[in-house]
Design a protein around this motif. Structure first.
Motif, PDB file in Angstrom:
ATOM      1  N   ASP A  60      20.443  17.036  56.290  1.00  0.00           N
ATOM      2  CA  ASP A  60      20.025  17.436  55.018  1.00  0.00           C
ATOM      3  C   ASP A  60      19.133  16.863  54.292  1.00  0.00           C
ATOM      4  O   ASP A  60      18.250  17.351  53.494  1.00  0.00           O
ATOM      5  CB  ASP A  60      21.432  17.166  54.339  1.00  0.00           C
ATOM      6  CG  ASP A  60      22.487  18.037  54.903  1.00  0.00           C
ATOM      7  OD1 ASP A  60      22.278  19.045  55.656  1.00  0.00           O
ATOM      8  OD2 ASP A  60      23.824  17.686  54.773  1.00  0.00           O
ATOM      9  N   ASP A  61      18.613  15.533  54.421  1.00  0.00           N
ATOM     10  CA  ASP A  61      17.602  14.967  53.721  1.00  0.00           C
ATOM     11  C   ASP A  61      17.418  13.656  54.565  1.00  0.00           C
ATOM     12  O   ASP A  61      17.657  13.304  55.870  1.00  0.00           O
ATOM     13  CB  ASP A  61      18.047  14.427  52.355  1.00  0.00           C
ATOM     14  CG  ASP A  61      19.507  13.673  52.550  1.00  0.00           C
ATOM     15  OD1 ASP A  61      19.793  12.857  53.480  1.00  0.00           O
ATOM     16  OD2 ASP A  61      20.396  14.093  51.523  1.00  0.00           O
ATOM     17  N   TYR A  62      16.279  12.826  54.078  1.00  0.00           N
ATOM     18  CA  TYR A  62      15.799  11.579  54.890  1.00  0.00           C
ATOM     19  C   TYR A  62      17.003  10.577  55.036  1.00  0.00           C
ATOM     20  O   TYR A  62      17.052   9.799  56.201  1.00  0.00           O
ATOM     21  CB  TYR A  62      14.585  11.176  54.160  1.00  0.00           C
ATOM     22  CG  TYR A  62      13.981   9.787  54.587  1.00  0.00           C
ATOM     23  CD1 TYR A  62      13.117  10.012  56.157  1.00  0.00           C
ATOM     24  CD2 TYR A  62      14.104   8.618  54.188  1.00  0.00           C
ATOM     25  CE1 TYR A  62      12.729   8.924  56.533  1.00  0.00           C
ATOM     26  CE2 TYR A  62      13.781   7.479  54.841  1.00  0.00           C
ATOM     27  CZ  TYR A  62      13.255   7.466  55.909  1.00  0.00           C
ATOM     28  OH  TYR A  62      12.581   6.338  56.520  1.00  0.00           O
ATOM     29  N   LYS A  63      17.605  10.528  53.963  1.00  0.00           N
ATOM     30  CA  LYS A  63      18.694   9.393  54.099  1.00  0.00           C
ATOM     31  C   LYS A  63      19.784   9.491  55.096  1.00  0.00           C
ATOM     32  O   LYS A  63      20.209   8.749  55.689  1.00  0.00           O
ATOM     33  CB  LYS A  63      19.454   9.323  52.499  1.00  0.00           C
ATOM     34  CG  LYS A  63      20.529   8.456  52.234  1.00  0.00           C
ATOM     35  CD  LYS A  63      21.026   8.400  51.019  1.00  0.00           C
ATOM     36  CE  LYS A  63      21.962   7.164  50.696  1.00  0.00           C
ATOM     37  NZ  LYS A  63      22.763   7.093  49.516  1.00  0.00           N
ATOM     38  N   SER A  64      20.000  10.913  55.280  1.00  0.00           N
ATOM     39  CA  SER A  64      21.152  11.246  56.349  1.00  0.00           C
ATOM     40  C   SER A  64      20.550  10.925  57.679  1.00  0.00           C
ATOM     41  O   SER A  64      21.074  10.358  58.743  1.00  0.00           O
ATOM     42  CB  SER A  64      21.357  12.827  56.220  1.00  0.00           C
ATOM     43  OG  SER A  64      22.144  12.955  54.970  1.00  0.00           O
ATOM     44  N   LYS A  65      19.071  11.268  57.678  1.00  0.00           N
ATOM     45  CA  LYS A  65      18.511  11.152  59.244  1.00  0.00           C
ATOM     46  C   LYS A  65      18.166   9.472  59.571  1.00  0.00           C
ATOM     47  O   LYS A  65      18.431   9.071  60.481  1.00  0.00           O
ATOM     48  CB  LYS A  65      17.004  11.576  58.968  1.00  0.00           C
ATOM     49  CG  LYS A  65      16.130  11.432  60.288  1.00  0.00           C
ATOM     50  CD  LYS A  65      14.849  12.218  59.890  1.00  0.00           C
ATOM     51  CE  LYS A  65      13.978  11.925  61.304  1.00  0.00           C
ATOM     52  NZ  LYS A  65      12.642  12.596  61.148  1.00  0.00           N
ATOM     53  N   LEU A  66      17.837   8.769  58.401  1.00  0.00           N
ATOM     54  CA  LEU A  66      18.012   7.362  58.612  1.00  0.00           C
ATOM     55  C   LEU A  66      19.244   6.689  59.033  1.00  0.00           C
ATOM     56  O   LEU A  66      19.282   5.575  59.826  1.00  0.00           O
ATOM     57  CB  LEU A  66      17.509   6.613  57.186  1.00  0.00           C
ATOM     58  CG  LEU A  66      17.023   5.136  57.376  1.00  0.00           C
ATOM     59  CD1 LEU A  66      16.121   4.758  58.311  1.00  0.00           C
ATOM     60  CD2 LEU A  66      16.797   4.355  55.898  1.00  0.00           C
ATOM     61  N   ARG A  67      20.150   7.312  58.290  1.00  0.00           N
ATOM     62  CA  ARG A  67      21.677   6.593  58.655  1.00  0.00           C
ATOM     63  C   ARG A  67      21.964   6.987  60.114  1.00  0.00           C
ATOM     64  O   ARG A  67      22.476   6.165  60.716  1.00  0.00           O
ATOM     65  CB  ARG A  67      22.663   7.379  57.862  1.00  0.00           C
ATOM     66  CG  ARG A  67      24.214   7.045  58.073  1.00  0.00           C
ATOM     67  CD  ARG A  67      24.800   8.076  57.339  1.00  0.00           C
ATOM     68  NE  ARG A  67      26.414   7.882  57.695  1.00  0.00           N
ATOM     69  CZ  ARG A  67      27.402   8.980  57.733  1.00  0.00           C
ATOM     70  NH1 ARG A  67      26.934   9.899  57.255  1.00  0.00           N
ATOM     71  NH2 ARG A  67      28.566   8.572  58.047  1.00  0.00           N
ATOM     72  N   TYR A  68      21.734   8.111  60.582  1.00  0.00           N
ATOM     73  CA  TYR A  68      21.925   8.524  61.845  1.00  0.00           C
ATOM     74  C   TYR A  68      21.092   7.520  62.730  1.00  0.00           C
ATOM     75  O   TYR A  68      22.065   7.078  63.852  1.00  0.00           O
ATOM     76  CB  TYR A  68      21.558   9.943  62.205  1.00  0.00           C
ATOM     77  CG  TYR A  68      21.977  10.378  63.612  1.00  0.00           C
ATOM     78  CD1 TYR A  68      23.101  10.856  64.029  1.00  0.00           C
ATOM     79  CD2 TYR A  68      20.981  10.412  64.695  1.00  0.00           C
ATOM     80  CE1 TYR A  68      23.498  11.198  65.352  1.00  0.00           C
ATOM     81  CE2 TYR A  68      21.225  10.793  66.018  1.00  0.00           C
ATOM     82  CZ  TYR A  68      22.477  11.403  66.282  1.00  0.00           C
ATOM     83  OH  TYR A  68      22.651  11.685  67.437  1.00  0.00           O
ATOM     84  N   TYR A  69      20.002   7.447  62.711  1.00  0.00           N
ATOM     85  CA  TYR A  69      19.065   6.563  63.749  1.00  0.00           C
ATOM     86  C   TYR A  69      19.468   5.059  63.600  1.00  0.00           C
ATOM     87  O   TYR A  69      19.437   4.598  64.694  1.00  0.00           O
ATOM     88  CB  TYR A  69      17.624   7.059  63.428  1.00  0.00           C
ATOM     89  CG  TYR A  69      17.156   8.162  64.118  1.00  0.00           C
ATOM     90  CD1 TYR A  69      16.982   8.615  65.280  1.00  0.00           C
ATOM     91  CD2 TYR A  69      16.843   9.276  63.213  1.00  0.00           C
ATOM     92  CE1 TYR A  69      16.886   9.582  65.821  1.00  0.00           C
ATOM     93  CE2 TYR A  69      16.554  10.562  63.740  1.00  0.00           C
ATOM     94  CZ  TYR A  69      16.536  10.662  65.145  1.00  0.00           C
ATOM     95  OH  TYR A  69      15.968  11.894  65.605  1.00  0.00           O
ATOM     96  N   VAL A  70      19.930   4.656  62.390  1.00  0.00           N
ATOM     97  CA  VAL A  70      20.340   3.235  62.555  1.00  0.00           C
ATOM     98  C   VAL A  70      21.677   3.217  63.226  1.00  0.00           C
ATOM     99  O   VAL A  70      21.902   2.172  63.944  1.00  0.00           O
ATOM    100  CB  VAL A  70      20.508   2.724  61.074  1.00  0.00           C
ATOM    101  CG1 VAL A  70      21.273   1.559  61.062  1.00  0.00           C
ATOM    102  CG2 VAL A  70      18.963   2.601  60.408  1.00  0.00           C
ATOM    103  N   LEU A  71      22.474   4.047  63.142  1.00  0.00           N
ATOM    104  CA  LEU A  71      23.955   4.134  63.596  1.00  0.00           C
ATOM    105  C   LEU A  71      23.575   4.383  65.330  1.00  0.00           C
ATOM    106  O   LEU A  71      24.384   3.708  66.052  1.00  0.00           O
ATOM    107  CB  LEU A  71      24.702   5.456  63.243  1.00  0.00           C
ATOM    108  CG  LEU A  71      26.031   5.448  63.773  1.00  0.00           C
ATOM    109  CD1 LEU A  71      26.915   4.261  63.335  1.00  0.00           C
ATOM    110  CD2 LEU A  71      26.948   6.592  63.108  1.00  0.00           C
ATOM    111  N   ARG A  72      22.714   4.983  65.792  1.00  0.00           N
ATOM    112  CA  ARG A  72      22.423   5.355  66.888  1.00  0.00           C
ATOM    113  C   ARG A  72      21.890   3.905  67.416  1.00  0.00           C
ATOM    114  O   ARG A  72      22.421   3.570  68.717  1.00  0.00           O
ATOM    115  CB  ARG A  72      21.144   6.396  67.201  1.00  0.00           C
ATOM    116  CG  ARG A  72      21.080   6.487  68.809  1.00  0.00           C
ATOM    117  CD  ARG A  72      19.979   7.644  68.937  1.00  0.00           C
ATOM    118  NE  ARG A  72      18.858   7.093  68.668  1.00  0.00           N
ATOM    119  CZ  ARG A  72      17.584   8.091  68.912  1.00  0.00           C
ATOM    120  NH1 ARG A  72      17.773   9.147  69.566  1.00  0.00           N
ATOM    121  NH2 ARG A  72      16.473   7.580  68.665  1.00  0.00           N
TER     122      ARG A  72
END
Length: 227
Positions: A60-72
């Motif tokens: 949905d936004d950059y924050k969500s994308k960053l959260r996913y890749y940090v979690l990965r």
């Protein structure tokens, strides 16, 4: 010129006629068989395991994308420890079943538990708080038991209480469970694992929990669209 054209047309028609092979029904003797290297049995088909088709990652936004890749990154780091813990637990249970005397069982359990602690301790000390919490969840995914219950079963209730109290100082609950059907972050962890398995980045170890990844993807995908 006309004679040459007729000759070549006749030649092509004849050639096509020769090249055609009559198609045989699949239940006939002429059914094509497959030879798999290392296998002496002829097969008419190849069995393959369950295959997931992954959609393109959308955020949905950059924050969500960053959260996913940090979690990965954190999930890929700690998963091998959870997998190892599950394997050691299976080995322990298989060995204990062969020991008849309670005293010998207790002695063997302490020996294995000490080995596991020494094997893990050096690396686990390097984990961050969030990595430690993800590991606790993955241990539940792989074993069906919380880290608290495993410690309690293998050592003692007091030891488990102490472990949990110490973990709370770092905001880690060793009683945490893995629920990808209820918690969105848990689903994201499962999605990360499935993609890593498919890409051979991680060695697959099936969960002992009862849920279906495809169903979860459909469920969370619909929720995301509504939002």
């Amino acid at each position: 010129m006309k004679k040459q054209l007729v000759f070549w047309m006749t030649f092509l028609v004849t050639l096509v006629g020769w090249s055609q092979v009559k198609e045989e029904p699949m239940d006939s003797i002429a059914e094509k068989m497959i030879i798999i290297e290392g296998d002496s049995i002829l097969r008419s088909a190849i069995d393959i395991g369950e295959v997931y088709v992954f959609g393109k990652l959308k955020f949905d936004d950059y924050k969500s994308k960053l959260r996913y890749y940090v979690l990965r990154r954190k999930t890929l780091k700690v998963y091998p420890y959870a997998k190892m813990a599950a394997e050691r637990l299976v080995e322990l249970n298989d060995s204990i079943e062969k020991i008849t005397k309670k005293r010998h069982r207790k002695k063997y359990t302490k020996k294995i538990q000490k080995y596991i602690e020494e094997e893990f301790s050096a690396e686990l000390k390097k984990l961050t708080r969030t990595e430690g919490q993800i590991l606790v969840k993955l241990i539940h995914r792989q074993t069906g038991s919380t880290a608290f219950d495993l410690v309690k079963e293998l050592r003692s209730g007091w030891r488990a209480f102490w472990y949990n109290t110490t973990a709370k100082m770092f905001n880690i609950s060793i009683k945490e469970e893995f629920h990808p059907d209820q918690v969105h972050e848990d689903y994201l962890i499962e999605d990360i694992l499935q993609r890593a398995f498919a890409a051979d980045r991680l060695e697959r170890q099936e969960t002992v929990l009862d849920y279906d990844y495809a169903t979860l993807t459909d469920k969370w995908g619909k929720k995301s669209k509504k939002q």
